[in-house]
Scaffold this motif. Structure first.
Motif, mmCIF file in Angstrom:
data_model
loop_
_atom_site.group_PDB
_atom_site.id
_atom_site.type_symbol
_atom_site.label_atom_id
_atom_site.label_comp_id
_atom_site.label_asym_id
_atom_site.label_seq_id
_atom_site.Cartn_x
_atom_site.Cartn_y
_atom_site.Cartn_z
ATOM 1 N N SER A 7 0.168 -4.159 7.845
ATOM 2 C CA SER A 7 1.080 -3.043 8.079
ATOM 3 C C SER A 7 2.154 -3.408 9.088
ATOM 4 C CB SER A 7 0.305 -1.820 8.590
ATOM 5 O OG SER A 7 -0.677 -1.413 7.657
ATOM 6 N N PHE A 8 3.359 -2.895 8.846
ATOM 7 C CA PHE A 8 4.492 -3.070 9.744
ATOM 8 C C PHE A 8 5.156 -1.707 9.939
ATOM 9 C CE2 PHE A 8 3.918 -6.880 7.204
ATOM 10 C CZ PHE A 8 3.857 -7.877 8.153
ATOM 11 N N CYS A 9 5.659 -1.457 11.144
ATOM 12 C CA CYS A 9 6.272 -0.165 11.451
ATOM 13 C C CYS A 9 7.680 -0.363 11.996
ATOM 14 C CB CYS A 9 5.450 0.592 12.492
ATOM 15 S SG CYS A 9 3.764 0.919 11.992
ATOM 16 N N SER A 10 8.543 0.574 11.646
ATOM 17 C CA SER A 10 9.874 0.594 12.237
ATOM 18 C C SER A 10 9.790 1.199 13.634
ATOM 19 C CB SER A 10 10.809 1.443 11.380
ATOM 20 O OG SER A 10 10.451 2.821 11.483
ATOM 21 N N LEU A 11 10.840 1.041 14.424
ATOM 22 C CA LEU A 11 10.924 1.783 15.668
ATOM 23 C C LEU A 11 11.030 3.271 15.343
ATOM 24 C CD1 LEU A 11 13.405 -0.367 17.794
ATOM 25 C CD2 LEU A 11 10.980 0.035 18.273
ATOM 26 N N PRO A 12 10.442 4.145 16.161
ATOM 27 C CA PRO A 12 10.521 5.576 15.865
ATOM 28 C C PRO A 12 11.962 6.080 15.918
ATOM 29 C CG PRO A 12 8.863 5.105 17.553
ATOM 30 C CD PRO A 12 9.663 3.860 17.369
ATOM 31 N N VAL A 13 12.228 7.081 15.098
ATOM 32 C CA VAL A 13 13.520 7.766 15.097
ATOM 33 C C VAL A 13 13.247 9.231 15.415
ATOM 34 C CG1 VAL A 13 15.519 8.453 13.733
ATOM 35 C CG2 VAL A 13 14.520 6.177 13.424
ATOM 36 N N LEU B 85 8.866 12.082 16.289
ATOM 37 C CA LEU B 85 9.200 10.670 16.297
ATOM 38 C C LEU B 85 8.685 10.112 14.972
ATOM 39 C CD1 LEU B 85 8.258 9.665 19.951
ATOM 40 C CD2 LEU B 85 10.525 10.139 19.020
ATOM 41 N N VAL B 86 9.616 9.757 14.088
ATOM 42 C CA VAL B 86 9.272 9.367 12.722
ATOM 43 C C VAL B 86 9.284 7.847 12.616
ATOM 44 C CG1 VAL B 86 9.817 9.616 10.281
ATOM 45 C CG2 VAL B 86 10.304 11.500 11.864
ATOM 46 N N LEU B 87 8.171 7.294 12.139
ATOM 47 C CA LEU B 87 8.072 5.854 11.903
ATOM 48 C C LEU B 87 7.953 5.609 10.405
ATOM 49 C CD1 LEU B 87 5.998 6.584 14.544
ATOM 50 C CD2 LEU B 87 6.093 4.102 14.710
ATOM 51 N N VAL B 88 8.671 4.610 9.927
ATOM 52 C CA VAL B 88 8.532 4.165 8.542
ATOM 53 C C VAL B 88 7.494 3.046 8.534
ATOM 54 C CG1 VAL B 88 9.680 3.179 6.529
ATOM 55 C CG2 VAL B 88 10.932 4.746 8.042
ATOM 56 N N VAL B 89 6.462 3.199 7.723
ATOM 57 C CA VAL B 89 5.379 2.212 7.653
ATOM 58 C C VAL B 89 5.468 1.471 6.321
ATOM 59 C CG1 VAL B 89 2.886 1.836 7.701
ATOM 60 C CG2 VAL B 89 3.904 3.669 9.082
ATOM 61 N N LEU B 90 5.520 0.155 6.403
ATOM 62 C CA LEU B 90 5.521 -0.708 5.228
ATOM 63 C C LEU B 90 4.219 -1.478 5.193
ATOM 64 C CD1 LEU B 90 6.905 -2.245 2.826
ATOM 65 C CD2 LEU B 90 7.762 -3.853 4.559
ATOM 66 N N ALA C 145 -0.291 17.946 15.203
ATOM 67 C CA ALA C 145 1.011 17.426 15.601
ATOM 68 C C ALA C 145 1.309 16.076 14.973
ATOM 69 C CB ALA C 145 1.096 17.323 17.119
ATOM 70 N N VAL C 146 0.439 15.600 14.099
ATOM 71 C CA VAL C 146 0.660 14.358 13.363
ATOM 72 C C VAL C 146 0.927 14.705 11.906
ATOM 73 C CG1 VAL C 146 -0.329 12.157 12.641
ATOM 74 C CG2 VAL C 146 -0.846 13.061 14.919
ATOM 75 N N VAL C 147 2.044 14.219 11.371
ATOM 76 C CA VAL C 147 2.423 14.520 9.995
ATOM 77 C C VAL C 147 2.533 13.208 9.217
ATOM 78 C CG1 VAL C 147 4.160 15.544 8.474
ATOM 79 C CG2 VAL C 147 3.649 16.591 10.691
ATOM 80 N N ILE C 148 1.948 13.169 8.022
ATOM 81 C CA ILE C 148 2.044 11.992 7.156
ATOM 82 C C ILE C 148 2.715 12.404 5.858
ATOM 83 C CG2 ILE C 148 0.756 10.245 5.866
ATOM 84 C CD1 ILE C 148 -1.389 10.335 7.987
ATOM 85 N N GLY D 35 4.881 10.900 11.331
ATOM 86 C CA GLY D 35 5.600 11.672 12.333
ATOM 87 C C GLY D 35 4.693 12.070 13.479
ATOM 88 N N LEU D 36 5.117 11.756 14.700
ATOM 89 C CA LEU D 36 4.387 12.134 15.907
ATOM 90 C C LEU D 36 5.242 13.109 16.693
ATOM 91 C CD1 LEU D 36 3.318 8.526 17.028
ATOM 92 C CD2 LEU D 36 1.984 10.126 15.646
#
Length: 481
Positions: free
Chosen positions: A122-128, A134-139, A47-50, A35-36
């Motif tokens: 690593s691959f990331c989704s578009l932020p939501v 702005l939350v990114l899902v990281v695979l 301001a960065v959340v994991i 999360g950004l």
């Protein structure tokens, strides 16, 4: 970021394991959330959340992601305004563009990190946008397993250049969609899509690349593979190429091309294909019969080919590489023979005292078993003699003798497992395995795989099973961790 972020992350992790284990258990998927703060300015460390909070990556690793995204934006140079868009649409366009830059910057940051504890891609989704973040899902997937599969050259497609890459995109899109739809209702399903349905969507997505953006080729191939002609399975070859392609030598041209929606006619025409001569399709119509020129020919170009192998089964190849196998409308990655190093590691875990020569001999038997087209099970057990006696009514016991690859080829022509000990001595053939039900079972796999898994999980002896499924999948049980 929000109350149920742990629930969402766990659901996404289980979803990833369910999907990617169907493709290759060595991919070992791992999911976390990043999360950004929503502001476009660079973030402060807090301001960065994991999620999870104890993840191996500290939040400080991502404080420069927005700076990097802004640098990517500057590198693109000045942009033209899309004048026909309404100002609101223009703002939405700019926001989506910024989200894409954030995704790229995050992927670059992750893929440049040290490969600990194992090399991962690593691959990331578009932020939501969610609660001020702005939350990114990281695979993340095993880099070795991911790159072990053939992919289209980058000059052909930028993304979705393989079934695996298409599955990654489908997974991340599903996660982003579920995140957008999340609410505070605990009963609301987070990710509930059927695993095989997601892989079918990935197969269609990848097939769009083969068909140059034309929809329908994936389903047409399934329709043709499902039909029989005069009782025979559909076996033949179809080349995907534009009309008048210089690398195709025409043999026969149809006066009226046949639409791919006419599955029955295509199935009948498939009888004309033989050896290298194939039906030629532009992914919309079949317009003739021809063959691909030799690689040494100046007009040669690797083209997509569809091989109809048997009833309900077909393969997509490119440059002689199998890129996707489809059995009963279930796409899978091509599974080669068991890896020699993994096999040796698995044997040493069960029998540390076994010499290299003994492992090499068991490897020869495993290689022979893996060529069985109708599927088989080779069980290597320290208690093979005792198990043969226990399963007397469920097997054909044989006088103990050293199993050879030639004999193994013969005895695997009947159903059931072959029981040998760690020294290669055979004690039974055609064995029907038993065992207690296990939570590790996979309903998407056949009875052969699940019965072997139950047997291995219940065995009181050191045991290793090589499971060759009829659809071409090969498994070592227990899996090598």
């Amino acid at each position: 970021m929000w109350e149920h972020q742990s629930l969402f992350r766990v659901s996404a992790q289980l979803f990833a394991e369910g999907v990617f284990n169907l493709l290759d258990r060595n991919l070992k998927p791992e999911v976390f959330l990043l999360g950004l703060a929503s502001a476009k300015e660079p973030d402060e460390p807090q301001a960065v959340v994991i999620e999870p909070a104890n993840h191996r990556y500290p939040s400080s690793e991502f404080t420069e992601v927005k700076v990097r995204a802004a640098a990517l934006e500057s590198a693109e140079g000045p942009r033209e305004v899309v004048y026909h868009l309404h100002p609101t649409d223009q703002d939405r366009f700019e926001k989506q563009r910024w989200y894409e830059l954030l995704r790229q910057a995050t992927e670059l940051t992750l893929n440049e990190m040290p490969p600990e504890p194992m090399p991962r891609i690593s691959f990331c989704s578009l932020p939501v946008s969610f609660n001020g973040y702005l939350v990114l899902v990281v695979l993340q997937l095993s880099s070795e397993a991911y790159h072990g599969y053939y992919a289209l050259p980058d000059k052909i497609v930028a993304r979705a250049n393989s079934l695996l890459a298409a599955a990654v995109q489908e997974f991340l899109q599903d996660c982003a969609r579920a995140l957008r739809e999340s609410d505070s209702d605990d009963a609301h399903p987070v990710l509930d899509r059927d695993y095989n349905e997601m892989l079918r969507a990935a197969g269609r997505r990848f097939m769009l690349r083969a068909a140059a953006g034309t929809h329908g080729l994936y389903d047409a191939c399934n329709g043709v593979a499902a039909l029989r002609h005069e009782g025979d399975d559909g076996i033949g070859l179809m080349i995907v190429a534009r009309r008048h392609h210089p690398a195709i030598v025409p043999v026969l041209t149809l006066e009226t091309p046949i639409t791919l929606r006419d599955h029955r006619s295509i199935r009948k025409l498939l009888e004309l294909s033989e050896d290298n001569t194939a039906l030629i399709t532009d992914a919309t119509h079949v317009f003739g019969l021809g063959y691909l020129v030799e690689e040494t020919h100046p007009s040669y170009e690797p083209l997509f080919m569809v091989h109809f192998t048997k009833h309900y089964s077909w393969e997509l190849t490119h440059a002689d590489h199998i890129m996707m196998k489809v059995v009963s409308n279930s796409p899978r990655l091509p599974q080669g023979r068991v890896d020699a190093d993994n096999f040796a590691h698995a044997v040493r875990l069960q029998w540390p005292e076994l010499l290299d020569a003994g492992i090499a001999y068991l490897w020869r038997l495993t290689q022979e078993a893996s060529t069985q087209s109708t599927g088989t099970i080779l069980v290597i057990s320290a208690g093979a003699a005792q198990e043969a006696q226990r399963l007397t009514r469920q097997c054909f016991r044989v006088a103990p003798r050293l199993m050879t690859p030639a004999i193994l080829r013969l005895v695997t022509n009947i159903d059931g497992a072959v029981l040998v000990d760690q020294n290669g001595i055979c004690h039974a053939i055609g064995a029907i395995l038993d065992g207690l039900a296990t939570a590790k079972g996979d309903s998407s796999r056949g009875s052969r795989y699940n019965s072997a898994l139950r047997y291995v999980e219940s065995s009181q002896y050191p045991v290793l099973a090589v499971v060759v499924s009829e659809d071409g999948l090969i498994d070592l049980l227990p899996p090598v961790s």
